[in-house]
Structure formats: C-alpha cells, structure tokens
Scaffold this motif. Sequence first.
Motif, PDB file in Angstrom:
ATOM      1  N   PRO A   1     -17.792   3.233   4.676  1.00 42.73           N
ATOM      2  CA  PRO A   1     -17.042   4.417   4.244  1.00 42.73           C
ATOM      3  C   PRO A   1     -15.653   4.010   3.740  1.00 42.73           C
ATOM      4  CG  PRO A   1     -16.839   4.167   6.611  1.00 42.73           C
ATOM      5  CD  PRO A   1     -17.706   3.006   6.132  1.00 42.73           C
ATOM      6  N   THR A   2     -14.794   5.008   3.496  1.00 39.69           N
ATOM      7  CA  THR A   2     -13.477   4.688   2.937  1.00 39.69           C
ATOM      8  C   THR A   2     -12.673   3.774   3.868  1.00 39.69           C
ATOM      9  OG1 THR A   2     -12.772   6.832   3.810  1.00 39.69           O
ATOM     10  CG2 THR A   2     -13.154   6.691   1.444  1.00 39.69           C
ATOM     11  N   GLN A   3     -12.787   3.992   5.193  1.00 38.60           N
ATOM     12  CA  GLN A   3     -12.032   3.132   6.116  1.00 38.60           C
ATOM     13  C   GLN A   3     -12.479   1.681   6.017  1.00 38.60           C
ATOM     14  OE1 GLN A   3     -13.572   5.939   7.128  1.00 38.60           O
ATOM     15  NE2 GLN A   3     -12.254   7.147   8.485  1.00 38.60           N
ATOM     16  N   GLY A   4     -13.819   1.497   5.892  1.00 38.61           N
ATOM     17  CA  GLY A   4     -14.350   0.142   5.760  1.00 38.61           C
ATOM     18  C   GLY A   4     -13.897  -0.502   4.459  1.00 38.61           C
ATOM     19  N   ALA A   5     -13.908   0.289   3.390  1.00 32.93           N
ATOM     20  CA  ALA A   5     -13.465  -0.229   2.095  1.00 32.93           C
ATOM     21  C   ALA A   5     -11.991  -0.622   2.156  1.00 32.93           C
ATOM     22  CB  ALA A   5     -13.688   0.823   1.008  1.00 32.93           C
ATOM     23  N   TYR A   6     -11.216   0.179   2.861  1.00 24.54           N
ATOM     24  CA  TYR A   6      -9.791  -0.115   2.974  1.00 24.54           C
ATOM     25  C   TYR A   6      -9.585  -1.421   3.743  1.00 24.54           C
ATOM     26  CZ  TYR A   6      -4.814   0.726   3.748  1.00 24.54           C
ATOM     27  OH  TYR A   6      -3.451   0.615   3.775  1.00 24.54           O
TER      28      TYR A   6
ATOM     29  N   TRP B   1     -12.514   2.745  -5.468  1.00 26.17           N
ATOM     30  CA  TRP B   1     -12.098   2.174  -4.178  1.00 26.17           C
ATOM     31  C   TRP B   1     -13.259   1.474  -3.473  1.00 26.17           C
ATOM     32  CZ3 TRP B   1     -15.051   4.065  -0.282  1.00 26.17           C
ATOM     33  CH2 TRP B   1     -15.585   5.342  -0.417  1.00 26.17           C
ATOM     34  N   TRP B   2     -14.466   1.784  -3.902  1.00 27.21           N
ATOM     35  CA  TRP B   2     -15.657   1.294  -3.201  1.00 27.21           C
ATOM     36  C   TRP B   2     -16.210  -0.009  -3.796  1.00 27.21           C
ATOM     37  CZ3 TRP B   2     -15.209   5.725  -6.164  1.00 27.21           C
ATOM     38  CH2 TRP B   2     -15.798   5.668  -7.440  1.00 27.21           C
ATOM     39  N   HIS B   3     -15.740  -0.403  -4.970  1.00 29.33           N
ATOM     40  CA  HIS B   3     -16.361  -1.520  -5.693  1.00 29.33           C
ATOM     41  C   HIS B   3     -15.623  -2.839  -5.431  1.00 29.33           C
ATOM     42  CE1 HIS B   3     -18.504  -3.318  -9.264  1.00 29.33           C
ATOM     43  NE2 HIS B   3     -17.414  -4.069  -9.255  1.00 29.33           N
TER      44      HIS B   3
ATOM     45  N   MET C   1       0.829  -1.197   0.000  1.00 28.35           N
ATOM     46  CA  MET C   1       0.000   0.000   0.000  1.00 28.35           C
ATOM     47  C   MET C   1       0.870   1.257   0.000  1.00 28.35           C
ATOM     48  SD  MET C   1      -3.052  -1.026  -0.118  1.00 28.35           S
ATOM     49  CE  MET C   1      -2.748  -2.651  -0.813  1.00 28.35           C
ATOM     50  N   THR C   2       0.519   2.220  -0.791  1.00 28.58           N
ATOM     51  CA  THR C   2       1.304   3.448  -0.851  1.00 28.58           C
ATOM     52  C   THR C   2       0.767   4.455   0.162  1.00 28.58           C
ATOM     53  OG1 THR C   2      -0.147   4.347  -2.526  1.00 28.58           O
ATOM     54  CG2 THR C   2       1.752   3.124  -3.303  1.00 28.58           C
ATOM     55  N   GLU C   3       1.558   5.492   0.408  1.00 24.62           N
ATOM     56  CA  GLU C   3       1.150   6.517   1.359  1.00 24.62           C
ATOM     57  C   GLU C   3      -0.201   7.124   0.989  1.00 24.62           C
ATOM     58  OE1 GLU C   3       2.539   7.738   4.243  1.00 24.62           O
ATOM     59  OE2 GLU C   3       3.769   5.944   4.111  1.00 24.62           O
ATOM     60  N   SER C   4      -0.405   7.303  -0.303  1.00 24.09           N
ATOM     61  CA  SER C   4      -1.620   7.986  -0.749  1.00 24.09           C
ATOM     62  C   SER C   4      -2.884   7.191  -0.425  1.00 24.09           C
ATOM     63  CB  SER C   4      -1.555   8.246  -2.253  1.00 24.09           C
ATOM     64  OG  SER C   4      -1.530   7.018  -2.950  1.00 24.09           O
ATOM     65  N   ARG C   5      -2.714   5.912  -0.076  1.00 28.28           N
ATOM     66  CA  ARG C   5      -3.888   5.115   0.236  1.00 28.28           C
ATOM     67  C   ARG C   5      -4.302   5.250   1.698  1.00 28.28           C
ATOM     68  NH1 ARG C   5      -7.638   3.972  -0.896  1.00 28.28           N
ATOM     69  NH2 ARG C   5      -7.973   1.781  -0.434  1.00 28.28           N
ATOM     70  N   ALA C   6      -3.475   5.907   2.499  1.00 23.55           N
ATOM     71  CA  ALA C   6      -3.821   6.069   3.905  1.00 23.55           C
ATOM     72  C   ALA C   6      -5.162   6.797   4.006  1.00 23.55           C
ATOM     73  CB  ALA C   6      -2.738   6.842   4.628  1.00 23.55           C
ATOM     74  N   VAL C   7      -6.027   6.300   4.861  1.00 18.48           N
ATOM     75  CA  VAL C   7      -7.368   6.860   4.960  1.00 18.48           C
ATOM     76  C   VAL C   7      -7.474   7.725   6.211  1.00 18.48           C
ATOM     77  CG1 VAL C   7      -9.798   6.306   5.137  1.00 18.48           C
ATOM     78  CG2 VAL C   7      -8.291   4.835   3.790  1.00 18.48           C
ATOM     79  N   PRO C   8      -7.821   8.996   6.060  1.00 18.35           N
ATOM     80  CA  PRO C   8      -7.945   9.856   7.235  1.00 18.35           C
ATOM     81  C   PRO C   8      -9.091   9.395   8.127  1.00 18.35           C
ATOM     82  CG  PRO C   8      -8.769  10.980   5.278  1.00 18.35           C
ATOM     83  CD  PRO C   8      -8.168   9.680   4.819  1.00 18.35           C
ATOM     84  N   ASP C   9      -8.886   9.446   9.426  1.00 12.37           N
ATOM     85  CA  ASP C   9      -9.893   8.994  10.369  1.00 12.37           C
ATOM     86  C   ASP C   9     -10.361  10.195  11.175  1.00 12.37           C
ATOM     87  OD1 ASP C   9     -11.539   7.311  11.669  1.00 12.37           O
ATOM     88  OD2 ASP C   9     -10.019   6.413  12.941  1.00 12.37           O
ATOM     89  N   ARG C  10     -11.529  10.716  10.825  1.00 13.28           N
ATOM     90  CA  ARG C  10     -12.020  11.918  11.484  1.00 13.28           C
ATOM     91  C   ARG C  10     -12.717  11.577  12.792  1.00 13.28           C
ATOM     92  NH1 ARG C  10     -15.874  14.241   7.348  1.00 13.28           N
ATOM     93  NH2 ARG C  10     -16.203  12.011   7.074  1.00 13.28           N
ATOM     94  N   LEU C  11     -12.822  12.585  13.655  1.00  7.09           N
ATOM     95  CA  LEU C  11     -13.462  12.399  14.962  1.00  7.09           C
ATOM     96  C   LEU C  11     -14.894  11.882  14.786  1.00  7.09           C
ATOM     97  CD1 LEU C  11     -13.458  12.752  18.029  1.00  7.09           C
ATOM     98  CD2 LEU C  11     -14.239  15.105  17.679  1.00  7.09           C
ATOM     99  N   ARG C  12     -15.585  12.448  13.793  1.00  6.48           N
ATOM    100  CA  ARG C  12     -16.972  12.049  13.555  1.00  6.48           C
ATOM    101  C   ARG C  12     -17.064  10.549  13.222  1.00  6.48           C
ATOM    102  NH1 ARG C  12     -19.919  11.699   8.926  1.00  6.48           N
ATOM    103  NH2 ARG C  12     -22.179  11.888   9.133  1.00  6.48           N
TER     104      ARG C  12
END
Length: 188
Positions: free
Chosen positions: A134-139, A158-160, A1-12
């Motif tokens: 969401p993106t974290q789940g997809a990751y 990324w979602w499919h 996995m490359t750096e760009s794939r890191a998924v931001p994890d927001r407080l919400r």
Amino acid sequence: MTESRAVPDRLRDRLLRMVTRVLAVLLLPAAFLRAPGRARHLACQWALGLRYPAEDLRGLDPRARKAFEDARTHAFWQDGQLIGLTSGHRDAAEQHRMFSEEVRRTGSFAAARQRVLPPEESGHVRGIAMDVRPTQGAYWLELHGGRYDLYRTYDNEWWHFEFRPETDGRPPVRMPHPGASPYYSATS
Ligand SMILES: [Zn+2]
C-alpha cells in the motif's frame, strides 16, 4: 520529503499489519524446516503472499525479484511495514493492450505515453519494474529502496519502482511521468 508526502495510517492498515506479522511468526517453524538459513525471508514472503493473494512475482528479472524480496523482508521484520506487488512483469501483448486502451481513452499517443508506455519501452515488459502497495509500503521503499537498487522513477506514480543497479547506488533522475524519461528512446 514534503508535508504532502506524509502517508495517513488508518486503524485498518495497522490491524492488517499486525495480523500479517503474527502469521509470519507462526510460519517461521515451517520456513525453518524448508530453509534453515532463510527462515525469516521465507516466512515473510509466505505471509505477504497470504495478505496479497493476487500478487505474482513470476517473470521478474531474477536480480530484480531478489532485490524486491530482500527489501520487503527488511521492511517487514525491521520496520513492520508490508509491501505487496500489484503488478510486476507484463508480457508485450498485455502491455500493448494497456497502451492501446490508454491511447483510445486519451485520444492521443503523447498523452497516453505519460501514463502507460508502449511495450518496447516498458520496464514491466523487461521485468525490472514493480508496482507496489500500500502507500505506506511504497513510502518505505522510496526512503530505503536504494539499498537494494530499487528506485521510484516517476513523480506521477508513487507505486512504480524500478531495479536500476547501473546507477551504482545513486538514485536515477526522477522523471515527471513515464513518457518523459530520457532513459528510453523517444518514439513519437
Ligand atoms: Zn509501473
């Protein structure tokens, strides 16, 4: 996995994960009454259904649906990740409408196929494709879905994910975009 794939994890996102997890724990006794051996599985499906009320798992291939539910139960209880279904099975008429709309939008059959497939080629129509959030789940699913024969199949989506048991546990070759896949016959 490359750096760009890191998924931001927001407080919400973290809060919603926590609330959904509390809900699932509260639902455990009812799930136990309904299905004693499957309480955690069932409570997870119920909690995710409440978190993503628009999701609809009906029409998925039964094996694909089981794989999806098992995978997200694992993600939920072991790793605290939520995986919701944005779009699963679509009937041919709906897929045709989406494809026609994309042809109209892009002005090109070939360009449209890179984003939406016509009904005869779509994994959604066959009930083996799942668009997730969401993106974290997809990751999470991208990293661990192989255990359940679920694979991300396109670079540009990324979602499919698709249920692909025929590859015998090996990830299928990931294509740059939908229309590029040799898995489907070219119709252009
Ligand atoms: Zn899709």
